[in-house]
Design a protein around this motif. Structure first.
Motif, PDB file in Angstrom:
ATOM      1  N   LEU A  62     -26.212  -9.936-101.602  1.00 45.98           N
ATOM      2  CA  LEU A  62     -25.698 -10.929-102.549  1.00 45.98           C
ATOM      3  C   LEU A  62     -26.431 -10.840-103.881  1.00 45.98           C
ATOM      4  O   LEU A  62     -25.819 -10.892-104.947  1.00 45.98           O
ATOM      5  N   VAL A  63     -27.743 -10.682-103.829  1.00 45.72           N
ATOM      6  CA  VAL A  63     -28.544 -10.561-105.060  1.00 45.72           C
ATOM      7  C   VAL A  63     -28.141  -9.310-105.833  1.00 45.72           C
ATOM      8  O   VAL A  63     -28.036  -9.323-107.056  1.00 45.72           O
ATOM      9  N   ALA A  64     -27.873  -8.219-105.118  1.00 45.25           N
ATOM     10  CA  ALA A  64     -27.531  -6.946-105.759  1.00 45.25           C
ATOM     11  C   ALA A  64     -26.088  -6.902-106.250  1.00 45.25           C
ATOM     12  O   ALA A  64     -25.724  -6.012-107.013  1.00 45.25           O
ATOM     13  N   GLY A  65     -25.266  -7.860-105.826  1.00 45.57           N
ATOM     14  CA  GLY A  65     -23.847  -7.858-106.192  1.00 45.57           C
ATOM     15  C   GLY A  65     -23.614  -8.195-107.654  1.00 45.57           C
ATOM     16  O   GLY A  65     -24.543  -8.434-108.421  1.00 45.57           O
ATOM     17  N   GLU A  66     -22.344  -8.180-108.029  1.00 45.96           N
ATOM     18  CA  GLU A  66     -21.963  -8.511-109.406  1.00 45.96           C
ATOM     19  C   GLU A  66     -20.912  -9.602-109.365  1.00 45.96           C
ATOM     20  O   GLU A  66     -19.788  -9.336-108.932  1.00 45.96           O
ATOM     21  N   PRO A  67     -21.211 -10.821-109.752  1.00 48.99           N
ATOM     22  CA  PRO A  67     -22.523 -11.268-110.237  1.00 48.99           C
ATOM     23  C   PRO A  67     -23.500 -11.444-109.081  1.00 48.99           C
ATOM     24  O   PRO A  67     -23.085 -11.667-107.946  1.00 48.99           O
ATOM     25  N   GLY A  68     -24.772 -11.341-109.393  1.00 51.17           N
ATOM     26  CA  GLY A  68     -25.796 -11.559-108.383  1.00 51.17           C
ATOM     27  C   GLY A  68     -25.831 -13.020-107.971  1.00 51.17           C
ATOM     28  O   GLY A  68     -25.645 -13.907-108.801  1.00 51.17           O
ATOM     29  N   VAL A  69     -26.016 -13.255-106.690  1.00 52.30           N
ATOM     30  CA  VAL A  69     -26.034 -14.605-106.134  1.00 52.30           C
ATOM     31  C   VAL A  69     -27.298 -14.756-105.301  1.00 52.30           C
ATOM     32  O   VAL A  69     -27.629 -13.866-104.516  1.00 52.30           O
ATOM     33  N   ARG A  70     -27.995 -15.857-105.484  1.00 51.54           N
ATOM     34  CA  ARG A  70     -29.190 -16.123-104.681  1.00 51.54           C
ATOM     35  C   ARG A  70     -28.917 -17.280-103.734  1.00 51.54           C
ATOM     36  O   ARG A  70     -28.415 -18.315-104.137  1.00 51.54           O
ATOM     37  N   VAL A  71     -29.268 -17.063-102.481  1.00 50.95           N
ATOM     38  CA  VAL A  71     -29.219 -18.110-101.461  1.00 50.95           C
ATOM     39  C   VAL A  71     -30.543 -18.075-100.716  1.00 50.95           C
ATOM     40  O   VAL A  71     -31.266 -17.082-100.773  1.00 50.95           O
ATOM     41  N   GLY A  72     -30.850 -19.140-100.019  1.00 52.08           N
ATOM     42  CA  GLY A  72     -32.071 -19.173 -99.230  1.00 52.08           C
ATOM     43  C   GLY A  72     -31.874 -18.484 -97.889  1.00 52.08           C
ATOM     44  O   GLY A  72     -30.753 -18.376 -97.401  1.00 52.08           O
ATOM     45  N   VAL A  73     -32.962 -18.009 -97.322  1.00 53.98           N
ATOM     46  CA  VAL A  73     -32.934 -17.427 -95.981  1.00 53.98           C
ATOM     47  C   VAL A  73     -33.920 -18.206 -95.134  1.00 53.98           C
ATOM     48  O   VAL A  73     -35.074 -18.393 -95.517  1.00 53.98           O
ATOM     49  N   GLU A  74     -33.438 -18.677 -93.994  1.00 51.52           N
ATOM     50  CA  GLU A  74     -34.272 -19.398 -93.035  1.00 51.52           C
ATOM     51  C   GLU A  74     -34.041 -18.754 -91.676  1.00 51.52           C
ATOM     52  O   GLU A  74     -33.064 -19.079 -90.993  1.00 51.52           O
ATOM     53  N   GLY A  75     -34.859 -17.799 -91.307  1.00 49.83           N
ATOM     54  CA  GLY A  75     -34.675 -17.086 -90.047  1.00 49.83           C
ATOM     55  C   GLY A  75     -33.383 -16.291 -90.077  1.00 49.83           C
ATOM     56  O   GLY A  75     -33.192 -15.446 -90.941  1.00 49.83           O
ATOM     57  N   GLU A  76     -32.476 -16.598 -89.161  1.00 55.33           N
ATOM     58  CA  GLU A  76     -31.176 -15.906 -89.123  1.00 55.33           C
ATOM     59  C   GLU A  76     -30.073 -16.731 -89.766  1.00 55.33           C
ATOM     60  O   GLU A  76     -28.898 -16.603 -89.424  1.00 55.33           O
ATOM     61  N   SER A  77     -30.467 -17.572 -90.723  1.00 54.62           N
ATOM     62  CA  SER A  77     -29.499 -18.402 -91.433  1.00 54.62           C
ATOM     63  C   SER A  77     -29.653 -18.245 -92.935  1.00 54.62           C
ATOM     64  O   SER A  77     -30.741 -17.974 -93.432  1.00 54.62           O
ATOM     65  N   LEU A  78     -28.534 -18.443 -93.619  1.00 51.89           N
ATOM     66  CA  LEU A  78     -28.531 -18.542 -95.072  1.00 51.89           C
ATOM     67  C   LEU A  78     -28.424 -20.013 -95.426  1.00 51.89           C
ATOM     68  O   LEU A  78     -27.686 -20.759 -94.778  1.00 51.89           O
ATOM     69  N   ALA A  79     -29.130 -20.435 -96.449  1.00 50.76           N
ATOM     70  CA  ALA A  79     -29.113 -21.835 -96.879  1.00 50.76           C
ATOM     71  C   ALA A  79     -28.558 -21.918 -98.296  1.00 50.76           C
ATOM     72  O   ALA A  79     -29.025 -21.216 -99.194  1.00 50.76           O
ATOM     73  N   ILE A  80     -27.566 -22.771 -98.462  1.00 56.68           N
ATOM     74  CA  ILE A  80     -26.955 -22.983 -99.777  1.00 56.68           C
ATOM     75  C   ILE A  80     -27.062 -24.468-100.083  1.00 56.68           C
ATOM     76  O   ILE A  80     -26.510 -25.308 -99.364  1.00 56.68           O
ATOM     77  N   VAL A  81     -27.791 -24.795-101.145  1.00 58.09           N
ATOM     78  CA  VAL A  81     -28.009 -26.185-101.532  1.00 58.09           C
ATOM     79  C   VAL A  81     -27.173 -26.465-102.772  1.00 58.09           C
ATOM     80  O   VAL A  81     -27.333 -25.818-103.805  1.00 58.09           O
ATOM     81  N   ALA A  82     -26.287 -27.440-102.643  1.00 56.60           N
ATOM     82  CA  ALA A  82     -25.333 -27.733-103.715  1.00 56.60           C
ATOM     83  C   ALA A  82     -26.012 -28.114-105.025  1.00 56.60           C
ATOM     84  O   ALA A  82     -25.497 -27.831-106.105  1.00 56.60           O
ATOM     85  N   GLN A  83     -27.159 -28.717-104.971  1.00 57.62           N
ATOM     86  CA  GLN A  83     -27.878 -29.148-106.162  1.00 57.62           C
ATOM     87  C   GLN A  83     -28.112 -27.987-107.138  1.00 57.62           C
ATOM     88  O   GLN A  83     -28.187 -28.182-108.337  1.00 57.62           O
ATOM     89  N   PHE A  84     -28.189 -26.774-106.615  1.00 59.06           N
ATOM     90  CA  PHE A  84     -28.499 -25.617-107.444  1.00 59.06           C
ATOM     91  C   PHE A  84     -27.257 -24.862-107.903  1.00 59.06           C
ATOM     92  O   PHE A  84     -27.373 -23.793-108.500  1.00 59.06           O
ATOM     93  N   LEU A  85     -26.073 -25.396-107.617  1.00 57.47           N
ATOM     94  CA  LEU A  85     -24.826 -24.750-108.039  1.00 57.47           C
ATOM     95  C   LEU A  85     -24.288 -25.430-109.288  1.00 57.47           C
ATOM     96  O   LEU A  85     -24.078 -26.643-109.303  1.00 57.47           O
ATOM     97  N   GLU A  86     -24.056 -24.642-110.322  1.00 57.39           N
ATOM     98  CA  GLU A  86     -23.342 -25.156-111.485  1.00 57.39           C
ATOM     99  C   GLU A  86     -21.859 -25.200-111.121  1.00 57.39           C
ATOM    100  O   GLU A  86     -21.412 -24.526-110.191  1.00 57.39           O
ATOM    101  N   GLN A  87     -21.104 -25.965-111.866  1.00 56.89           N
ATOM    102  CA  GLN A  87     -19.670 -26.048-111.590  1.00 56.89           C
ATOM    103  C   GLN A  87     -19.049 -24.657-111.692  1.00 56.89           C
ATOM    104  O   GLN A  87     -19.283 -23.930-112.652  1.00 56.89           O
ATOM    105  N   GLY A  88     -18.298 -24.266-110.672  1.00 59.95           N
ATOM    106  CA  GLY A  88     -17.650 -22.962-110.634  1.00 59.95           C
ATOM    107  C   GLY A  88     -18.454 -21.893-109.907  1.00 59.95           C
ATOM    108  O   GLY A  88     -17.886 -20.886-109.493  1.00 59.95           O
ATOM    109  N   GLU A  89     -19.744 -22.076-109.761  1.00 58.49           N
ATOM    110  CA  GLU A  89     -20.571 -21.060-109.094  1.00 58.49           C
ATOM    111  C   GLU A  89     -20.275 -20.941-107.598  1.00 58.49           C
ATOM    112  O   GLU A  89     -20.568 -19.905-106.996  1.00 58.49           O
ATOM    113  N   GLU A  90     -19.673 -21.965-107.013  1.00 55.97           N
ATOM    114  CA  GLU A  90     -19.318 -21.879-105.603  1.00 55.97           C
ATOM    115  C   GLU A  90     -18.341 -20.731-105.353  1.00 55.97           C
ATOM    116  O   GLU A  90     -18.351 -20.115-104.288  1.00 55.97           O
ATOM    117  N   LEU A  91     -17.523 -20.420-106.352  1.00 52.50           N
ATOM    118  CA  LEU A  91     -16.573 -19.304-106.216  1.00 52.50           C
ATOM    119  C   LEU A  91     -17.308 -17.969-106.168  1.00 52.50           C
ATOM    120  O   LEU A  91     -16.937 -17.084-105.398  1.00 52.50           O
TER     121      LEU A  91
END
Length: 108
Positions: A62-91
């Motif tokens: 995800l980080v290497a993609g275009e556009p790069g996207v950062r998410v958290g990693v917790e063991g075998e899970s990805l964590a996405i916290v809405a507080q850090f998303l600007e409008q439209g970034e969810e797409l």
């Protein structure tokens, strides 16, 4: 307004959750950020054997993609916290996940 902000965050996470719904080996769970007072988040649990990639590998892709996207990693899970998303970034997150997980266009 507080209620409108939380509604937007929940809608953003719903977009991401819908993008991965039905993908074998990926389970979405709505949670809250552990440091917050109810800020919504999504945990995507990855079954590496089914997906063919670990959570760490998906995060790196995800980080290497275009556009790069950062998410958290917790063991075998990805964590996405809405507080850090600007409008439209969810797409970008949703599309990045589908690309990394190789879901063909038009497949739900």
């Amino acid at each position: 307004d507080h209620d409108a902000q939380y509604a937007r965050w929940r809608a953003q996470l719903a977009t991401i959750e819908a993008a991965v719904a039905g993908i074998p080996g990926v389970t979405a769970e709505r949670t809250v950020a552990y440091w917050s007072e109810g800020i919504p988040a999504t945990r995507l649990t990855i079954d590496a054997a089914s997906v063919g990639k670990s959570a760490e590998e998906i995060c790196a892709a995800l980080v290497a993609g275009e556009p790069g996207v950062r998410v958290g990693v917790e063991g075998e899970s990805l964590a996405i916290v809405a507080q850090f998303l600007e409008q439209g970034e969810e797409l970008a997150v949703a599309n990045g996940l589908r690309q990394v997980l190789r879901v063909p266009v038009g497949v739900r």
